[in-house]
Design a protein around this motif. Structure first.
Motif, PDB file in Angstrom:
ATOM      1  N   ASN A 175       0.832  -1.206   0.000  1.00  0.00           N
ATOM      2  CA  ASN A 175       0.000   0.000   0.000  1.00  0.00           C
ATOM      3  C   ASN A 175       0.867   1.257   0.000  1.00  0.00           C
ATOM      4  O   ASN A 175       0.686   2.151   0.827  1.00  0.00           O
ATOM      5  CB  ASN A 175      -0.921  -0.006   1.222  1.00  0.00           C
ATOM      6  CG  ASN A 175      -2.164   0.845   1.001  1.00  0.00           C
ATOM      7  OD1 ASN A 175      -2.426   1.310  -0.103  1.00  0.00           O
ATOM      8  ND2 ASN A 175      -2.924   1.052   2.049  1.00  0.00           N
ATOM      9  N   MET A 176       1.797   1.330  -0.955  1.00  0.00           N
ATOM     10  CA  MET A 176       2.757   2.426  -0.969  1.00  0.00           C
ATOM     11  C   MET A 176       2.160   3.733  -1.477  1.00  0.00           C
ATOM     12  O   MET A 176       1.265   3.740  -2.305  1.00  0.00           O
ATOM     13  CB  MET A 176       3.951   2.061  -1.847  1.00  0.00           C
ATOM     14  CG  MET A 176       4.900   1.087  -1.194  1.00  0.00           C
ATOM     15  SD  MET A 176       6.279   0.720  -2.287  1.00  0.00           S
ATOM     16  CE  MET A 176       5.735  -0.816  -2.993  1.00  0.00           C
ATOM     17  N   SER A 177       2.731   4.835  -0.993  1.00  0.00           N
ATOM     18  CA  SER A 177       2.323   6.167  -1.430  1.00  0.00           C
ATOM     19  C   SER A 177       2.879   6.457  -2.818  1.00  0.00           C
ATOM     20  O   SER A 177       3.882   5.878  -3.248  1.00  0.00           O
ATOM     21  CB  SER A 177       2.848   7.202  -0.433  1.00  0.00           C
ATOM     22  OG  SER A 177       2.712   8.503  -0.948  1.00  0.00           O
ATOM     23  N   LYS A 178       2.233   7.386  -3.515  1.00  0.00           N
ATOM     24  CA  LYS A 178       2.757   7.870  -4.791  1.00  0.00           C
ATOM     25  C   LYS A 178       3.962   8.775  -4.586  1.00  0.00           C
ATOM     26  O   LYS A 178       4.726   9.025  -5.525  1.00  0.00           O
ATOM     27  CB  LYS A 178       1.667   8.614  -5.558  1.00  0.00           C
ATOM     28  CG  LYS A 178       0.538   7.712  -6.040  1.00  0.00           C
ATOM     29  CD  LYS A 178      -0.521   8.492  -6.801  1.00  0.00           C
ATOM     30  CE  LYS A 178      -1.638   7.574  -7.270  1.00  0.00           C
ATOM     31  NZ  LYS A 178      -2.703   8.310  -7.984  1.00  0.00           N
ATOM     32  N   GLU A 179       4.110   9.304  -3.366  1.00  0.00           N
ATOM     33  CA  GLU A 179       5.280  10.138  -3.064  1.00  0.00           C
ATOM     34  C   GLU A 179       6.532   9.270  -3.054  1.00  0.00           C
ATOM     35  O   GLU A 179       6.485   8.102  -2.661  1.00  0.00           O
ATOM     36  CB  GLU A 179       5.114  10.829  -1.712  1.00  0.00           C
ATOM     37  CG  GLU A 179       3.895  11.723  -1.620  1.00  0.00           C
ATOM     38  CD  GLU A 179       3.913  12.845  -2.647  1.00  0.00           C
ATOM     39  OE1 GLU A 179       4.992  13.410  -2.883  1.00  0.00           O
ATOM     40  OE2 GLU A 179       2.852  13.141  -3.228  1.00  0.00           O
ATOM     41  N   THR A 180       7.649   9.823  -3.475  1.00  0.00           N
ATOM     42  CA  THR A 180       8.870   9.029  -3.572  1.00  0.00           C
ATOM     43  C   THR A 180       9.948   9.455  -2.582  1.00  0.00           C
ATOM     44  O   THR A 180      11.058   8.938  -2.615  1.00  0.00           O
ATOM     45  CB  THR A 180       9.428   9.087  -5.001  1.00  0.00           C
ATOM     46  OG1 THR A 180       9.715  10.450  -5.347  1.00  0.00           O
ATOM     47  CG2 THR A 180       8.433   8.504  -5.998  1.00  0.00           C
ATOM     48  N   SER A 181       9.632  10.380  -1.680  1.00  0.00           N
ATOM     49  CA  SER A 181      10.538  10.740  -0.585  1.00  0.00           C
ATOM     50  C   SER A 181       9.729  11.474   0.474  1.00  0.00           C
ATOM     51  O   SER A 181       8.629  11.966   0.215  1.00  0.00           O
ATOM     52  CB  SER A 181      11.703  11.606  -1.080  1.00  0.00           C
ATOM     53  OG  SER A 181      11.226  12.858  -1.551  1.00  0.00           O
ATOM     54  N   ASP A 182      10.278  11.539   1.683  1.00  0.00           N
ATOM     55  CA  ASP A 182       9.604  12.217   2.788  1.00  0.00           C
ATOM     56  C   ASP A 182      10.594  12.355   3.929  1.00  0.00           C
ATOM     57  O   ASP A 182      11.660  11.726   3.927  1.00  0.00           O
ATOM     58  CB  ASP A 182       8.384  11.394   3.239  1.00  0.00           C
ATOM     59  CG  ASP A 182       7.432  12.169   4.160  1.00  0.00           C
ATOM     60  OD1 ASP A 182       7.606  13.399   4.298  1.00  0.00           O
ATOM     61  OD2 ASP A 182       6.526  11.544   4.728  1.00  0.00           O
ATOM     62  N   THR A 183      10.254  13.165   4.919  1.00  0.00           N
ATOM     63  CA  THR A 183      11.086  13.207   6.114  1.00  0.00           C
ATOM     64  C   THR A 183      10.786  11.985   6.973  1.00  0.00           C
ATOM     65  O   THR A 183       9.657  11.468   6.991  1.00  0.00           O
ATOM     66  CB  THR A 183      10.833  14.472   6.950  1.00  0.00           C
ATOM     67  OG1 THR A 183       9.480  14.451   7.429  1.00  0.00           O
ATOM     68  CG2 THR A 183      11.080  15.731   6.138  1.00  0.00           C
ATOM     69  N   THR A 204       1.505  -8.688   7.370  1.00  0.00           N
ATOM     70  CA  THR A 204       1.269  -9.903   6.585  1.00  0.00           C
ATOM     71  C   THR A 204      -0.177 -10.019   6.099  1.00  0.00           C
ATOM     72  O   THR A 204      -0.473 -10.844   5.231  1.00  0.00           O
ATOM     73  CB  THR A 204       1.618 -11.170   7.394  1.00  0.00           C
ATOM     74  OG1 THR A 204       0.867 -11.186   8.616  1.00  0.00           O
ATOM     75  CG2 THR A 204       3.105 -11.209   7.717  1.00  0.00           C
ATOM     76  N   THR A 205      -1.066  -9.183   6.629  1.00  0.00           N
ATOM     77  CA  THR A 205      -2.457  -9.207   6.184  1.00  0.00           C
ATOM     78  C   THR A 205      -2.569  -8.577   4.787  1.00  0.00           C
ATOM     79  O   THR A 205      -2.008  -7.513   4.538  1.00  0.00           O
ATOM     80  CB  THR A 205      -3.357  -8.427   7.159  1.00  0.00           C
ATOM     81  OG1 THR A 205      -3.328  -9.079   8.433  1.00  0.00           O
ATOM     82  CG2 THR A 205      -4.794  -8.390   6.661  1.00  0.00           C
ATOM     83  N   GLY A 206      -3.276  -9.244   3.908  1.00  0.00           N
ATOM     84  CA  GLY A 206      -3.503  -8.689   2.575  1.00  0.00           C
ATOM     85  C   GLY A 206      -2.450  -9.024   1.553  1.00  0.00           C
ATOM     86  O   GLY A 206      -2.531  -8.575   0.406  1.00  0.00           O
ATOM     87  N   LEU A 207      -1.441  -9.836   1.928  1.00  0.00           N
ATOM     88  CA  LEU A 207      -0.418 -10.226   0.956  1.00  0.00           C
ATOM     89  C   LEU A 207      -0.990 -11.263  -0.006  1.00  0.00           C
ATOM     90  O   LEU A 207      -1.730 -12.153   0.389  1.00  0.00           O
ATOM     91  CB  LEU A 207       0.807 -10.807   1.667  1.00  0.00           C
ATOM     92  CG  LEU A 207       1.607  -9.851   2.550  1.00  0.00           C
ATOM     93  CD1 LEU A 207       2.744 -10.600   3.239  1.00  0.00           C
ATOM     94  CD2 LEU A 207       2.160  -8.688   1.735  1.00  0.00           C
ATOM     95  N   THR A 208      -0.651 -11.136  -1.258  1.00  0.00           N
ATOM     96  CA  THR A 208      -1.023 -12.122  -2.267  1.00  0.00           C
ATOM     97  C   THR A 208       0.259 -12.750  -2.812  1.00  0.00           C
ATOM     98  O   THR A 208       1.348 -12.197  -2.615  1.00  0.00           O
ATOM     99  CB  THR A 208      -1.795 -11.457  -3.415  1.00  0.00           C
ATOM    100  OG1 THR A 208      -0.963 -10.455  -4.027  1.00  0.00           O
ATOM    101  CG2 THR A 208      -3.080 -10.815  -2.915  1.00  0.00           C
ATOM    102  N   PRO A 209       0.185 -13.902  -3.462  1.00  0.00           N
ATOM    103  CA  PRO A 209       1.404 -14.519  -3.994  1.00  0.00           C
ATOM    104  C   PRO A 209       2.166 -13.550  -4.895  1.00  0.00           C
ATOM    105  O   PRO A 209       1.570 -12.875  -5.736  1.00  0.00           O
ATOM    106  CB  PRO A 209       0.877 -15.720  -4.785  1.00  0.00           C
ATOM    107  CG  PRO A 209      -0.425 -16.055  -4.125  1.00  0.00           C
ATOM    108  CD  PRO A 209      -1.009 -14.738  -3.716  1.00  0.00           C
ATOM    109  N   PRO A 226      -9.680   0.374  -0.073  1.00  0.00           N
ATOM    110  CA  PRO A 226      -8.914  -0.883  -0.058  1.00  0.00           C
ATOM    111  C   PRO A 226      -7.868  -0.901   1.055  1.00  0.00           C
ATOM    112  O   PRO A 226      -7.255   0.112   1.372  1.00  0.00           O
ATOM    113  CB  PRO A 226      -8.239  -0.908  -1.436  1.00  0.00           C
ATOM    114  CG  PRO A 226      -8.146   0.519  -1.849  1.00  0.00           C
ATOM    115  CD  PRO A 226      -9.355   1.201  -1.261  1.00  0.00           C
ATOM    116  N   THR A 227      -7.670  -2.081   1.657  1.00  0.00           N
ATOM    117  CA  THR A 227      -6.647  -2.245   2.695  1.00  0.00           C
ATOM    118  C   THR A 227      -5.320  -2.672   2.097  1.00  0.00           C
ATOM    119  O   THR A 227      -4.291  -2.618   2.756  1.00  0.00           O
ATOM    120  CB  THR A 227      -7.090  -3.281   3.719  1.00  0.00           C
ATOM    121  OG1 THR A 227      -7.358  -4.513   3.045  1.00  0.00           O
ATOM    122  CG2 THR A 227      -8.345  -2.835   4.458  1.00  0.00           C
TER     123      THR A 227
END
Length: 473
Positions: free
Chosen positions: A193-201, A225-230, A469-470
């Motif tokens: 569930n990564m952000s569209k931002e590519t850097s942050d403090t 580990t919740t929500g991981l798919t193969p 979505p989670t």
């Protein structure tokens, strides 16, 4: 002091160029290394080190070629893995001078056991930036289920436990004003569930990243580990290439940049069993293509979908591309380890058609046309080939989910004798799906132009209530 993020959208991957006082370091380079070499030459700098945050699963790194071409040693964090090339295996806390700056190794096992972050200490002695690889993303952390595919006695729970310790003991004690530079952003399958931002403090991540909030190790393990798919099937193969080594990118390009006439192209397809990969725009492909070719458009998440849908990295590939983009296609295939392109159609599809050879097509309809068909015929079969997380979030009522990610399972939902209207989010993946099934003898799939976006915006189709979505996997 220069820090430059070199971001590649189709892989959602960030490589880094760091320079101080005429010396440079590259972190997590892509397979094609010439741009890094040319950048350093333009700036009259010498590439001193090639740092790797871990053995990448989602792409083949350029560490081996870049080291061979520049003489710069490859540096990994602590690992007992035997590699097929020379490398410095650093110790936790070891420092490497880059001009008047230095880079400190911070071993952060969890995503993988060798995962390492690199802390940049600038020319004034201040801790300025942290290159976190797949340990810490913006809004997320690296998934802990990939290394278990390579090291048998690891489990995702064990790795998640290591990741919890690494984040709390190694990362979170660092200063809030340090800039976090991860290896990936939204669109990568290395996190859920990564952000569209590519850097942050780092300080902001401590406040907003779910994985850095106050919780027990057991709670953390459950969360990550919740929500991981193969993972995609090519991931373990890419890991092994990054550990053992690979052919030079120059060899791969030499092999692949092989122009073939329509006759030679057809002969190669028939004699070798190569996959014919058409990389043109989805709607252009639909209007006419070589029979049994599959469409994965270059102007999309090309490498990721090739990796997900062509299981064998040694599969021979014949390319159909827009004229002038053949080398780009072959390079982007190599980024994820597909090194066996054996040629491309000279003159593109236009040359094939002009030669009078057989042509196939896929019917495509607009959202409005589909609504008219339903009004005339009643209920029809609608296939939604988006990821299950997208479907669960929001979908056209009565549509069946058949994710492209797991096409071999999804195609069991398709009856060859029935007609299906296939859509994704915007039209890219639905054409991939339709083309693959078409090549397997499914002739009754009709593509929906513009996908779910067009269906929803038309206001002509009932849509399920939106659920946040989670996971984005």
């Amino acid at each position: 002091m220069l820090i430059e993020q070199i971001y590649t959208g189709c892989l959602a991957q960030g490589a880094y160029y760091i320079e101080s006082n005429g010396e440079a370091a590259i972190i997590d380079p892509l397979r094609e290394v010439q741009p890094y070499i040319e950048k350093a030459e333009r700036r009259n700098a010498k590439i001193k080190y090639v740092f790797e945050t871990h053995f990448h699963a989602d792409f083949v790194s350029g560490h081996k070629d870049l080291s061979a071409k520049t003489g710069a040693p490859i540096v990994f964090g602590p690992t007992s893995m035997k590699m097929g090339f020379d490398a410095i295996v650093a110790t936790d806390g070891q420092e490497f001078p880059i001009g008047k700056a230095k880079i400190r190794v911070i071993h952060t096992p969890g995503h993988t056991m060798e995962s390492t972050c690199y802390l940049l200490i600038n020319e004034e002695g201040k801790e300025e930036a942290l290159f976190t690889g797949d340990t810490l993303f913006i809004g997320d952390v690296g998934r802990p289920d990939l290394a278990q595919k390579v090291v048998k006695d690891l489990t995702q729970d064990k790795l998640a436990g290591h990741l919890y310790d690494s984040l709390r003991n190694k990362i979170m004690p660092l200063a809030d004003d340090i800039i976090v530079y991860p290896a990936h952003g939204a669109g990568s399958a290395c996190g859920k569930n990564m952000s569209k931002e590519t850097s942050d403090t780092l300080g902001n991540q401590k406040k907003t990243n779910y994985a850095l909030q106050d919780m027990t190790k057991e709670q953390f393990i459950k969360e990550v580990t919740t929500g991981l798919t193969p993972p995609p099937s090519y991931f373990p193969q890419n890991v092994m290439m990054n550990i053992q080594g690979y052919d030079s990118i120059d060899e791969v390009l030499h092999r692949g940049i092989n122009p073939l006439s329509p006759a030679a192209f057809e002969a190669a397809a028939n004699e070798t069993g190569a996959v014919v990969l058409d990389t043109r725009d989805a709607q252009t492909f639909a209007k006419g293509f070589i029979p049994n070719s599959i469409n994965i458009g270059i102007d999309g998440s090309f490498a990721v979908w090739v990796g997900a849908l062509i299981p064998d990295l040694k599969q021979e590939i014949l390319v159909v591309a827009e004229e002038g983009r053949e080398e780009e296609v072959i390079t982007r295939l190599a980024r994820v380890g597909y090194d066996y392109c054996i040629g491309y159609l000279k003159g593109g599809f236009a040359a094939w058609k002009a030669d009078g050879r057989e042509v196939d097509h896929i019917e495509s309809v607009s959202a409005e046309q589909l609504a008219e068909i339903i009004e005339e015929k009643g209920k029809v079969n609608i296939l939604d080939v988006r990821k299950n997380s997208e479907y669960l979030s929001e979908h056209v009522m009565d549509a069946e989910n058949a994710p492209l990610d797991y096409i071999n399972d999804s195609m069991t939902k398709v009856d060859k004798n029935k007609t299906y209207y296939v859509h994704c989010a915007g039209g890219y993946r639905s054409m991939v799906f339709a083309s693959i099934l078409k090549a397997r003898g499914y002739d009754n799939l009709i593509d929906v132009k513009g996908g779910f976006t067009a269906l929803k915006s038309s206001g002509l189709f009932p849509v399920s209530e939106y659920v946040c979505p989670t996971t984005l996997l």
